[in-house]
Design an enzyme around this catalytic site. Structure first.
Site, PDB file in Angstrom:
ATOM      1  N   ALA A  66       0.848  -1.199   0.000  1.00 19.42           N
ATOM      2  CA  ALA A  66       0.000   0.000   0.000  1.00 19.42           C
ATOM      3  C   ALA A  66       0.880   1.245   0.000  1.00 19.42           C
ATOM      4  O   ALA A  66       2.007   1.225   0.499  1.00 19.42           O
ATOM      5  CB  ALA A  66      -0.896  -0.014   1.237  1.00 19.42           C
ATOM      6  N   GLY A 117       0.704  -5.527   0.295  1.00 20.80           N
ATOM      7  CA  GLY A 117      -0.122  -5.633  -0.910  1.00 20.80           C
ATOM      8  C   GLY A 117       0.616  -6.249  -2.095  1.00 20.80           C
ATOM      9  O   GLY A 117      -0.016  -6.809  -2.996  1.00 20.80           O
ATOM     10  N   GLU A 120       0.077  -9.768  -1.620  1.00 14.16           N
ATOM     11  CA  GLU A 120      -1.347 -10.046  -1.884  1.00 14.16           C
ATOM     12  C   GLU A 120      -1.632 -10.084  -3.392  1.00 14.16           C
ATOM     13  O   GLU A 120      -2.370 -10.936  -3.874  1.00 14.16           O
ATOM     14  CB  GLU A 120      -2.227  -8.987  -1.195  1.00 14.16           C
ATOM     15  CG  GLU A 120      -2.156  -9.121   0.323  1.00 14.16           C
ATOM     16  CD  GLU A 120      -2.948  -8.038   1.047  1.00 14.16           C
ATOM     17  OE1 GLU A 120      -2.545  -6.869   0.954  1.00 14.16           O
ATOM     18  OE2 GLU A 120      -3.947  -8.362   1.696  1.00 14.16           O
ATOM     19  N   GLU A 141       1.871  -6.421   7.145  1.00 18.44           N
ATOM     20  CA  GLU A 141       0.968  -5.388   7.672  1.00 18.44           C
ATOM     21  C   GLU A 141       0.928  -5.318   9.197  1.00 18.44           C
ATOM     22  O   GLU A 141       0.845  -4.235   9.773  1.00 18.44           O
ATOM     23  CB  GLU A 141      -0.451  -5.605   7.132  1.00 18.44           C
ATOM     24  CG  GLU A 141      -0.608  -5.327   5.645  1.00 18.44           C
ATOM     25  CD  GLU A 141      -0.289  -6.508   4.749  1.00 18.44           C
ATOM     26  OE1 GLU A 141       0.298  -7.509   5.228  1.00 18.44           O
ATOM     27  OE2 GLU A 141      -0.621  -6.438   3.556  1.00 18.44           O
TER      28      GLU A 141
HETATM   29  N1  COA Z   1       4.664   3.173   0.216  1.00 17.42           N
HETATM   30  C1  COA Z   1       5.230   4.329  -0.149  1.00 17.42           C
HETATM   31  N2  COA Z   1       6.555   4.512  -0.246  1.00 17.42           N
HETATM   32  C2  COA Z   1       7.327   3.461   0.031  1.00 17.42           C
HETATM   33  C3  COA Z   1       6.814   2.215   0.415  1.00 17.42           C
HETATM   34  C4  COA Z   1       5.395   2.095   0.508  1.00 17.42           C
HETATM   35  N3  COA Z   1       4.799   0.955   0.840  1.00 17.42           N
HETATM   36  N4  COA Z   1       7.842   1.357   0.618  1.00 17.42           N
HETATM   37  C5  COA Z   1       8.959   2.059   0.362  1.00 17.42           C
HETATM   38  N5  COA Z   1       8.674   3.321   0.021  1.00 17.42           N
HETATM   39  C6  COA Z   1       9.591   4.405  -0.328  1.00 17.42           C
HETATM   40  C7  COA Z   1      10.508   4.738   0.861  1.00 17.42           C
HETATM   41  O1  COA Z   1       9.871   5.621   1.773  1.00 17.42           O
HETATM   42  C8  COA Z   1      11.700   5.342   0.130  1.00 17.42           C
HETATM   43  O2  COA Z   1      11.378   6.657  -0.270  1.00 17.42           O
HETATM   44  P1  COA Z   1      12.472   7.845  -0.130  1.00 17.42           P
HETATM   45  O3  COA Z   1      13.585   7.413  -1.063  1.00 17.42           O
HETATM   46  O4  COA Z   1      11.711   9.031  -0.576  1.00 17.42           O
HETATM   47  O5  COA Z   1      12.869   7.843   1.326  1.00 17.42           O
HETATM   48  C9  COA Z   1      11.778   4.531  -1.159  1.00 17.42           C
HETATM   49  O6  COA Z   1      10.472   3.968  -1.357  1.00 17.42           O
HETATM   50  C10 COA Z   1      12.769   3.397  -1.096  1.00 17.42           C
HETATM   51  O7  COA Z   1      12.507   2.651   0.097  1.00 17.42           O
HETATM   52  P2  COA Z   1      13.647   2.299   1.154  1.00 17.42           P
HETATM   53  O8  COA Z   1      12.974   1.779   2.402  1.00 17.42           O
HETATM   54  O9  COA Z   1      14.590   3.444   1.316  1.00 17.42           O
HETATM   55  O10 COA Z   1      14.392   1.146   0.350  1.00 17.42           O
HETATM   56  P3  COA Z   1      15.028  -0.186   0.907  1.00 17.42           P
HETATM   57  O11 COA Z   1      15.663  -0.829  -0.266  1.00 17.42           O
HETATM   58  O12 COA Z   1      15.823   0.065   2.134  1.00 17.42           O
HETATM   59  O13 COA Z   1      13.759  -1.094   1.339  1.00 17.42           O
HETATM   60  C11 COA Z   1      11.591  -2.075   1.179  1.00 17.42           C
HETATM   61  C12 COA Z   1      12.754  -1.448   0.410  1.00 17.42           C
HETATM   62  C13 COA Z   1      10.471  -2.344   0.185  1.00 17.42           C
HETATM   63  C14 COA Z   1      12.070  -3.410   1.806  1.00 17.42           C
HETATM   64  C15 COA Z   1      11.132  -1.148   2.331  1.00 17.42           C
HETATM   65  O14 COA Z   1      10.902   0.147   1.791  1.00 17.42           O
HETATM   66  C16 COA Z   1       9.861  -1.568   3.031  1.00 17.42           C
HETATM   67  O15 COA Z   1       9.912  -2.417   3.915  1.00 17.42           O
HETATM   68  N6  COA Z   1       8.729  -0.950   2.650  1.00 17.42           N
HETATM   69  C17 COA Z   1       7.455  -1.208   3.299  1.00 17.42           C
HETATM   70  C18 COA Z   1       6.905  -2.523   2.877  1.00 17.42           C
HETATM   71  C19 COA Z   1       5.645  -2.830   3.614  1.00 17.42           C
HETATM   72  O16 COA Z   1       5.628  -3.210   4.767  1.00 17.42           O
HETATM   73  N7  COA Z   1       4.526  -2.714   2.895  1.00 17.42           N
HETATM   74  C20 COA Z   1       3.239  -3.044   3.445  1.00 17.42           C
HETATM   75  C21 COA Z   1       2.388  -1.856   3.459  1.00 17.42           C
HETATM   76  S1  COA Z   1       0.800  -2.246   4.126  1.00 17.42           S
END
Ligand code: COA
Length: 267
Positions: A66, A117, A120, A141
């Site tokens: 999401a 998501g 999902e 989540e």
């Molecule tokens: N929504 C919006 N932005 C997101 C995002 C999300 N779900 N996941 C990552 N981003 C953004 C980060 O804020 C970051 O933005 P920035 O460069 O402006 O700071 C950019 O994407 C890169 O993410 P970052 O965390 O710096 O990269 P990473 O390689 O260290 O990690 C992930 C990548 C995907 C592992 C990590 O971002 C993450 O765990 N995201 C959340 C995943 C999650 O739990 N999703 C479920 C949502 S219900």
């Protein structure tokens, strides 16, 4: 049709290769969800489409779930019950279900993280092929004080059984491709270098088969798992319920501060 966040490549044998391109993390923003809906509409009237592949343009992320950033910057009150995240979840539930019921095979080509998501969406596909070493897959989540709200509670339980689904969901487990393959969450783990080629070969094998029969078998397989509608409705209500607990406020703040959330009550 042209899309803002999807690149469509029509390959031989009726393979529609869809590359998700929504920087920086392929989060499920409104734009991406709207494009998915338009894509489903396009595919449902396209007799030449035989197999759909969902892939990502991001080097290390399939779909990061999401759009958490959009929610926060949109001024959404995560503690309020009318949160935009709840609306987004309902939207995602409906949209992913359309992939799950599309009458042709759908394959997720997972090159990197498929979290929340993203997992999902992958589970709404008929097959998941994932590259090793680039990212993790899982329903994350609960670590944010939320629950999977786009079909994840229903699809993971159907795929893996209650015991494994409960463990993975409660602990927000992020699995690498080998672990995911071992428990059947993905069908096949590949090397990052061969993911595209192996996905294409797999899609071609499907496309050479009787895809209309597969579509009908899919309808019957979906029915064998029991009606999902009631479960999705309960999931949507439970998802909305998380916003009355105060936990998403803690979980989301911790995510953006890059800290582990602490949900213990303050002394
Ligand atoms: N929504 C919006 N932005 C997101 C995002 C999300 N779900 N996941 C990552 N981003 C953004 C980060 O804020 C970051 O933005 P920035 O460069 O402006 O700071 C950019 O994407 C890169 O993410 P970052 O965390 O710096 O990269 P990473 O390689 O260290 O990690 C992930 C990548 C995907 C592992 C990590 O971002 C993450 O765990 N995201 C959340 C995943 C999650 O739990 N999703 C479920 C949502 S219900």
């Amino acid at each position: 049709m042209s899309y803002e966040t999807l690149n469509i490549d029509r390959k031989d044998k009726g393979i529609v290769w869809v590359t998700i391109n929504n920087p920086p993390a392929n989060a499920l923003s409104d734009n991406l969800m709207n494009d998915f809906e338009r894509l489903i509409e396009e595919l449902s009237t396209d007799k030449s489409a035989r197999v759909v592949v969902l892939a990502s343009a991001n080097e290390k992320i399939f779909v990061a779930g999401a759009d958490l950033k959009g929610m926060i910057s949109g001024g959404s009150n995560v503690a309020g019950k009318d949160s935009a995240i709840a609306a987004q979840s309902g939207h995602m539930q409906k949209c992913f279900d359309q992939f799950a019921t599309l009458p042709i095979p759908v394959v997720a080509s997972i090159n990197g993280h498929a979290l929340g998501g993203g997992c999902e969406l992958a589970m709404a596909c008929d097959f998941r092929i994932m590259a090793q070493g680039r990212g993790k897959i899982g329903l994350t989540e609960v670590s944010l004080g939320l629950i999977p709200g786009a079909g994840g509670t229903q699809r993971m339980t159907r795929l893996l059984g209650r015991a494994k689904a409960t463990e993975l969901i409660f602990f927000s487990k992020r699995l690498d491709a080998e672990e995911a393959e071992a428990i059947g969450l993905i069908n096949k783990a590949t090397t990052p270098e061969t993911l595209e080629e192996e996905t294409l070969a797999f899609a071609e094998e499907l496309a050479e088969g009787a895809v209309r029969a597969m579509g009908l078998a899919k309808e019957a397989i979906n029915a064998a798992e029991g009606s999902i509608e009631e479960g999705l409705e309960i999931e949507a209500k439970a998802f909305e319920g998380t916003f009355k607990t105060g936990e998403p406020g803690i979980g989301l703040a911790a995510f953006f501060q890059r800290k582990k959330a602490n949900f213990l009550p303050k002394k």
